[in-house]
Design a protein around this motif. Sequence first.
Motif, mmCIF file in Angstrom:
data_model
loop_
_atom_site.group_PDB
_atom_site.id
_atom_site.type_symbol
_atom_site.label_atom_id
_atom_site.label_comp_id
_atom_site.label_asym_id
_atom_site.label_seq_id
_atom_site.Cartn_x
_atom_site.Cartn_y
_atom_site.Cartn_z
ATOM 1 N N ARG A 78 -6.019 2.963 7.560
ATOM 2 C CA ARG A 78 -4.698 3.590 7.699
ATOM 3 C C ARG A 78 -3.932 3.559 6.382
ATOM 4 N NH1 ARG A 78 -1.421 2.651 12.773
ATOM 5 N NH2 ARG A 78 -0.469 4.520 11.904
ATOM 6 N N PHE A 79 -4.100 2.477 5.602
ATOM 7 C CA PHE A 79 -3.477 2.426 4.274
ATOM 8 C C PHE A 79 -4.046 3.530 3.396
ATOM 9 C CE2 PHE A 79 -2.814 -2.479 4.527
ATOM 10 C CZ PHE A 79 -1.654 -2.311 5.267
ATOM 11 N N VAL A 80 -5.373 3.647 3.372
ATOM 12 C CA VAL A 80 -6.036 4.640 2.527
ATOM 13 C C VAL A 80 -5.631 6.060 2.942
ATOM 14 C CG1 VAL A 80 -8.283 5.617 1.880
ATOM 15 C CG2 VAL A 80 -7.970 3.138 1.939
ATOM 16 N N ALA A 81 -5.522 6.296 4.244
ATOM 17 C CA ALA A 81 -5.159 7.622 4.743
ATOM 18 C C ALA A 81 -3.682 7.941 4.503
ATOM 19 C CB ALA A 81 -5.478 7.725 6.236
ATOM 20 N N GLY A 82 -2.902 6.955 4.069
ATOM 21 C CA GLY A 82 -1.482 7.168 3.833
ATOM 22 C C GLY A 82 -0.650 7.109 5.101
ATOM 23 N N GLU A 83 -1.246 6.643 6.198
ATOM 24 C CA GLU A 83 -0.528 6.551 7.464
ATOM 25 C C GLU A 83 0.404 5.348 7.505
ATOM 26 O OE1 GLU A 83 -3.516 6.464 10.491
ATOM 27 O OE2 GLU A 83 -4.370 8.376 9.864
ATOM 28 N N LEU A 84 0.070 4.321 6.759
ATOM 29 C CA LEU A 84 0.889 3.110 6.667
ATOM 30 C C LEU A 84 0.976 2.691 5.208
ATOM 31 C CD1 LEU A 84 -0.430 0.845 9.583
ATOM 32 C CD2 LEU A 84 1.808 1.936 9.440
ATOM 33 N N ASN A 85 2.039 2.002 4.875
ATOM 34 C CA ASN A 85 2.228 1.504 3.519
ATOM 35 C C ASN A 85 1.868 0.019 3.480
ATOM 36 O OD1 ASN A 85 3.372 0.522 1.056
ATOM 37 N ND2 ASN A 85 4.676 2.346 1.021
ATOM 38 N N PRO A 86 1.032 -0.385 2.533
ATOM 39 C CA PRO A 86 0.672 -1.804 2.440
ATOM 40 C C PRO A 86 1.862 -2.736 2.235
ATOM 41 C CG PRO A 86 -0.783 -0.481 1.070
ATOM 42 C CD PRO A 86 0.312 0.420 1.553
ATOM 43 N N SER A 87 3.024 -2.177 1.912
ATOM 44 C CA SER A 87 4.206 -3.018 1.745
ATOM 45 C C SER A 87 4.574 -3.740 3.039
ATOM 46 C CB SER A 87 5.395 -2.187 1.255
ATOM 47 O OG SER A 87 5.775 -1.242 2.236
ATOM 48 N N LEU A 88 4.070 -3.281 4.169
ATOM 49 C CA LEU A 88 4.369 -3.992 5.413
ATOM 50 C C LEU A 88 3.800 -5.409 5.387
ATOM 51 C CD1 LEU A 88 2.080 -4.258 7.983
ATOM 52 C CD2 LEU A 88 2.197 -1.824 7.696
ATOM 53 N N LEU A 89 2.701 -5.622 4.656
ATOM 54 C CA LEU A 89 2.154 -6.971 4.505
ATOM 55 C C LEU A 89 3.097 -7.836 3.671
ATOM 56 C CD1 LEU A 89 -1.546 -6.010 3.723
ATOM 57 C CD2 LEU A 89 -0.595 -6.704 5.925
ATOM 58 N N ARG A 90 3.586 -7.281 2.586
ATOM 59 C CA ARG A 90 4.541 -8.009 1.734
ATOM 60 C C ARG A 90 5.816 -8.322 2.504
ATOM 61 N NH1 ARG A 90 6.849 -4.130 -1.871
ATOM 62 N NH2 ARG A 90 8.172 -3.872 -0.065
ATOM 63 N N ASP A 91 6.294 -7.340 3.252
ATOM 64 C CA ASP A 91 7.518 -7.552 4.023
ATOM 65 C C ASP A 91 7.332 -8.661 5.060
ATOM 66 O OD1 ASP A 91 8.573 -5.509 2.510
ATOM 67 O OD2 ASP A 91 8.400 -4.007 4.109
ATOM 68 N N TRP A 92 6.171 -8.677 5.717
ATOM 69 C CA TRP A 92 5.906 -9.754 6.678
ATOM 70 C C TRP A 92 5.871 -11.094 5.954
ATOM 71 C CZ3 TRP A 92 2.071 -13.398 6.677
ATOM 72 C CH2 TRP A 92 2.110 -14.276 7.751
ATOM 73 N N TRP A 93 5.190 -11.151 4.816
ATOM 74 C CA TRP A 93 5.058 -12.388 4.041
ATOM 75 C C TRP A 93 6.437 -12.940 3.676
ATOM 76 C CZ3 TRP A 93 1.134 -15.556 3.271
ATOM 77 C CH2 TRP A 93 1.188 -16.487 2.245
ATOM 78 N N ARG A 94 7.320 -12.065 3.243
ATOM 79 C CA ARG A 94 8.677 -12.481 2.871
ATOM 80 C C ARG A 94 9.456 -12.982 4.084
ATOM 81 N NH1 ARG A 94 10.177 -7.651 -1.366
ATOM 82 N NH2 ARG A 94 9.049 -8.535 -3.135
ATOM 83 N N SER A 95 9.319 -12.294 5.211
ATOM 84 C CA SER A 95 10.082 -12.704 6.398
ATOM 85 C C SER A 95 9.520 -13.969 7.037
ATOM 86 C CB SER A 95 10.132 -11.570 7.426
ATOM 87 O OG SER A 95 8.855 -11.368 7.998
#
Length: 117
Positions: A78-95
Amino acid sequence: MEQVAVPDAPARSAFRRGLSMAIDLATTMVGFGGPEGPPLMTVRVTHTDGANEHSIPSAAGPAYTEREVELSHRLLARFVAGELNPSLLRDWWRSAGSSASPKPTEREALLDQWCRQ
């Protein structure tokens, strides 16, 4: 980028994960050393010009569950297809806090949630 895959992610059933951890603990307690470092796995990035492979340490010791690997591959697609942004992992990590270390069932739930977005 056309594809990202981790063809040799260490995966084991819950029973085998538990058995491996018990053996590591027992060998440490009797003085035969302890668990080795995290296993390495290969990240293969395929693009129009070919493919690159990178060895990285696994974040889950001693291994991921089979479901985690399947969900992770779906998420990578989904990241490769552009359907999701990998930043969601960073955002989870921060929260969650940088010291967060979710258990396999929690990781599966997160991956499943992200795959459904």
